[in-house]
Motif scaffolding. Structure first.
Motif, short mmCIF file in Angstrom:
data_model
loop_
_atom_site.label_atom_id
_atom_site.label_comp_id
_atom_site.label_asym_id
_atom_site.label_seq_id
_atom_site.Cartn_x
_atom_site.Cartn_y
_atom_site.Cartn_z
N VAL A 69 -22.91 -61.76 13.59
CA VAL A 69 -23.17 -62.97 14.32
C VAL A 69 -24.68 -63.16 14.45
CG1 VAL A 69 -23.09 -61.75 16.53
CG2 VAL A 69 -22.59 -64.16 16.51
N ARG A 70 -25.10 -64.39 14.59
CA ARG A 70 -26.52 -64.67 14.81
C ARG A 70 -27.03 -63.79 15.97
NH1 ARG A 70 -29.81 -70.09 15.47
NH2 ARG A 70 -30.48 -69.91 17.61
N LYS A 71 -28.17 -63.14 15.74
CA LYS A 71 -28.83 -62.22 16.68
C LYS A 71 -28.03 -60.93 16.94
CE LYS A 71 -32.21 -63.16 17.37
NZ LYS A 71 -33.19 -63.05 16.25
N GLY A 72 -27.08 -60.67 16.08
CA GLY A 72 -26.29 -59.44 16.25
C GLY A 72 -26.99 -58.22 15.67
N THR A 74 -28.11 -58.75 12.15
CA THR A 74 -27.71 -59.00 10.76
C THR A 74 -28.81 -58.60 9.77
OG1 THR A 74 -28.44 -61.29 11.00
CG2 THR A 74 -26.10 -60.86 11.33
N ARG A 75 -30.06 -58.88 10.13
CA ARG A 75 -31.15 -58.54 9.20
C ARG A 75 -31.30 -57.03 9.09
NH1 ARG A 75 -33.27 -60.19 4.81
NH2 ARG A 75 -32.97 -62.30 5.62
N ALA A 76 -31.22 -56.34 10.22
CA ALA A 76 -31.33 -54.87 10.20
C ALA A 76 -30.22 -54.29 9.34
CB ALA A 76 -31.27 -54.32 11.63
N MET A 80 -30.93 -52.27 5.92
CA MET A 80 -30.56 -50.85 5.92
C MET A 80 -29.56 -50.57 4.80
SD MET A 80 -30.48 -50.12 10.01
CE MET A 80 -32.02 -50.01 10.94
N LYS A 126 -26.23 -62.38 3.46
CA LYS A 126 -25.93 -62.53 4.89
C LYS A 126 -26.37 -63.90 5.35
CE LYS A 126 -29.89 -61.96 7.70
NZ LYS A 126 -30.20 -62.54 8.99
N ARG A 154 -22.92 -57.62 19.06
CA ARG A 154 -23.52 -56.86 20.16
C ARG A 154 -23.04 -57.45 21.47
NH1 ARG A 154 -29.82 -58.90 19.72
NH2 ARG A 154 -30.28 -57.42 21.38
N ILE A 228 -28.73 -50.19 16.74
CA ILE A 228 -30.10 -50.11 17.29
C ILE A 228 -30.42 -48.66 17.68
CG2 ILE A 228 -31.56 -50.76 19.28
CD1 ILE A 228 -30.13 -53.47 19.32
N LYS A 259 -42.92 -50.18 17.97
CA LYS A 259 -41.93 -51.26 17.84
C LYS A 259 -40.75 -51.03 18.79
CE LYS A 259 -39.44 -54.09 14.50
NZ LYS A 259 -39.92 -55.40 14.89
N TYR A 262 -35.84 -48.34 15.23
CA TYR A 262 -35.87 -47.57 13.99
C TYR A 262 -36.44 -48.43 12.87
CZ TYR A 262 -33.49 -43.50 15.74
OH TYR A 262 -33.19 -42.36 16.42
N LEU A 273 -38.81 -53.89 10.51
CA LEU A 273 -38.40 -55.28 10.38
C LEU A 273 -39.52 -56.19 10.88
CD1 LEU A 273 -35.58 -54.16 9.77
CD2 LEU A 273 -34.64 -55.98 11.15
N GLY A 278 -36.50 -57.75 17.32
CA GLY A 278 -36.79 -56.75 18.33
C GLY A 278 -37.86 -57.23 19.30
N HIS A 281 -37.31 -59.37 25.69
CA HIS A 281 -36.51 -60.44 26.31
C HIS A 281 -37.06 -60.75 27.70
CE1 HIS A 281 -32.68 -59.36 23.80
NE2 HIS A 281 -33.67 -59.80 23.06
P1 A3P Z 1 -33.87 -59.01 19.52
O1 A3P Z 1 -35.03 -59.52 18.76
O2 A3P Z 1 -33.35 -59.97 20.51
O3 A3P Z 1 -34.09 -57.65 20.12
P2 A3P Z 1 -30.58 -60.86 13.68
O4 A3P Z 1 -31.26 -60.18 12.52
O5 A3P Z 1 -29.12 -61.03 13.47
O6 A3P Z 1 -31.31 -62.10 14.08
O7 A3P Z 1 -30.67 -59.86 14.92
C1 A3P Z 1 -31.89 -59.57 15.53
C2 A3P Z 1 -31.69 -58.36 16.39
O8 A3P Z 1 -31.56 -57.20 15.59
C3 A3P Z 1 -32.84 -58.06 17.29
O9 A3P Z 1 -32.66 -58.81 18.47
C4 A3P Z 1 -32.74 -56.54 17.51
O10 A3P Z 1 -32.28 -56.18 18.78
C5 A3P Z 1 -31.71 -56.11 16.47
N1 A3P Z 1 -32.09 -54.93 15.70
C6 A3P Z 1 -31.21 -53.96 15.33
N2 A3P Z 1 -31.83 -52.99 14.69
C7 A3P Z 1 -33.14 -53.32 14.63
C8 A3P Z 1 -34.27 -52.69 14.07
N3 A3P Z 1 -34.18 -51.51 13.47
N4 A3P Z 1 -35.47 -53.31 14.18
C9 A3P Z 1 -35.56 -54.51 14.81
N5 A3P Z 1 -34.52 -55.17 15.36
C10 A3P Z 1 -33.30 -54.58 15.27
#
Ligand code: A3P
Length: 314
Positions: A69-72, A74-76, A80, A126, A154, A228, A259, A262, A273, A278, A281
């Motif tokens: 999901v958005r902000k879940g 997904t990029r990490a 990885m 993704k 999350r 995380i 940061k 990880y 990333l 990260g 908030h």
């Molecule tokens: P926050 O920036 O609110 O902490 P998405 O890629 O789906 O937009 O999700 C972003 C979220 O990935 C970040 O939300 C962060 O909490 C999480 N995340 C998980 N693993 C991470 C990592 N290794 N480095 C940075 N952000 C990570």
């Protein structure tokens, strides 16, 4: 140590200041959005995304999609998984199944955006917007009814705050007015359940639509909170789900104190990333937090029953 909400205020103040002084072009909102979508590139992705086709490779329609999901996280998750030698990943969010203007371009257009891969590699794209899109489940099913889907979730309240934070920064960067979290989430003394960020966190509502098209064993749920804190076990579960040999190792990760997350070590490189992932908030009023927790509680319980699995959410 600066508390998170202080850091949030400091960064906001910095952004406002740089804009007041006429920020350089590279601080533009569009570029930031692109950068945040791209996150980071690994050597491998850069290589396979190249325009020149390496001998023996071809572009493949994804065998696996991270649907949200958005902000879940997904990029990490994508970055990885990209460590794995049998995985190649699309560099950008494609928005094929959720945006009509892209969907009409057809499957060949979709394939053309995928990186080159060898026969023993699977392609992953993704697009976090798929999870909440009414059209995406049916369209993905039409393309490949036996596809394997990855969904990273999350705590829904944390996700709302993360969503708000992303929009907040984007608005600051494009000189738009911003509102306090509490002023958006509470309207006339009650929880503003129409707020999009809250709607996106109703995992049961969205999951129901996916389960109309796919069986539960086709959808692997990654615990974004665990990813995380301790990424390796979550990634090993994904390797098993995708029937891939175990290749991602603990040595592929190191904790970056600055940061607070990880970061990745692979191909002889160390990388974290993008800074938009990260971010600190804002500190949210406790009463508002409790209102959010209690609103999501019933939805979460329904979701746990749906997927036969509980999560450690509020
Ligand atoms: P926050 O920036 O609110 O902490 P998405 O890629 O789906 O937009 O999700 C972003 C979220 O990935 C970040 O939300 C962060 O909490 C999480 N995340 C998980 N693993 C991470 C990592 N290794 N480095 C940075 N952000 C990570």
């Amino acid at each position: 140590i600066i508390p998170l909400h202080m850091a949030f205020l400091l960064v906001s103040a910095y952004l406002l200041l740089t804009h007041a002084q006429g920020a350089p072009a590279e601080h533009g909102a569009l570029l930031e959005t692109l950068k945040s979508q791209v996150g980071l590139f690994s050597n491998k992705s850069e290589h396979y995304s190249a325009q020149v086709r390496p001998p023996g490779t071809s572009r493949q329609i994804p065998q696996t999609i991270i649907i949200g999901v958005r902000k879940g996280g997904t990029r990490a998750l994508l970055e990885m998984l990209d460590i794995h030698p049998n995985i190649v990943v699309a560099a950008t969010e494609v928005h094929f199944f959720d945006w009509d203007e892209n969907y009409v371009k057809g499957i060949d257009w979709y394939r053309s955006l995928m990186p080159f891969s060898y026969g023993n590699q699977i392609t992953i794209e993704k697009t976090p917007g798929y999870f909440t899109s009414p059209q995406a489940p049916g369209r993905i099913h039409d393309m490949n009814s036996s596809i394997k889907l990855l969904l990273i979730l999350r705590d829904p309240t944390e996700r709302v705050i993360s969503d708000y934070t992303q929009v907040y920064y984007n608005r600051v960067e494009s000189h738009k007015p911003v509102q306090l979290f509490e002023d958006i989430v509470i309207k006339n003394g009650a929880l503003n359940t129409k707020y999009k960020a809250i709607q996106r966190s109703l995992y049961d509502v969205h999951m129901e639509k996916w389960l109309k098209h796919f069986s539960l064993d086709q959808i692997h749920i990654v615990d974004g909170n665990t990813l995380i804190k301790d990424p390796l076990p979550e990634l090993q579960k994904v390797e098993r789900f995708l029937n891939l040999p175990s290749r991602i190792m603990s040595s592929n990760f190191y904790f970056n104190q600055t940061k607070g997350f990880y970061c990745i070590r692979s191909d002889g490189r160390e990388r974290c990333l993008h800074e938009s992932k990260g971010r600190p908030h804002p500190l949210v009023n406790n009463t508002v937090l409790e209102q959010l927790y209690s609103y999501f509680r019933e939805h979460n319980a329904k979701f746990y029953r749906m997927v036969n699995h509980s999560f450690d959410w509020h």
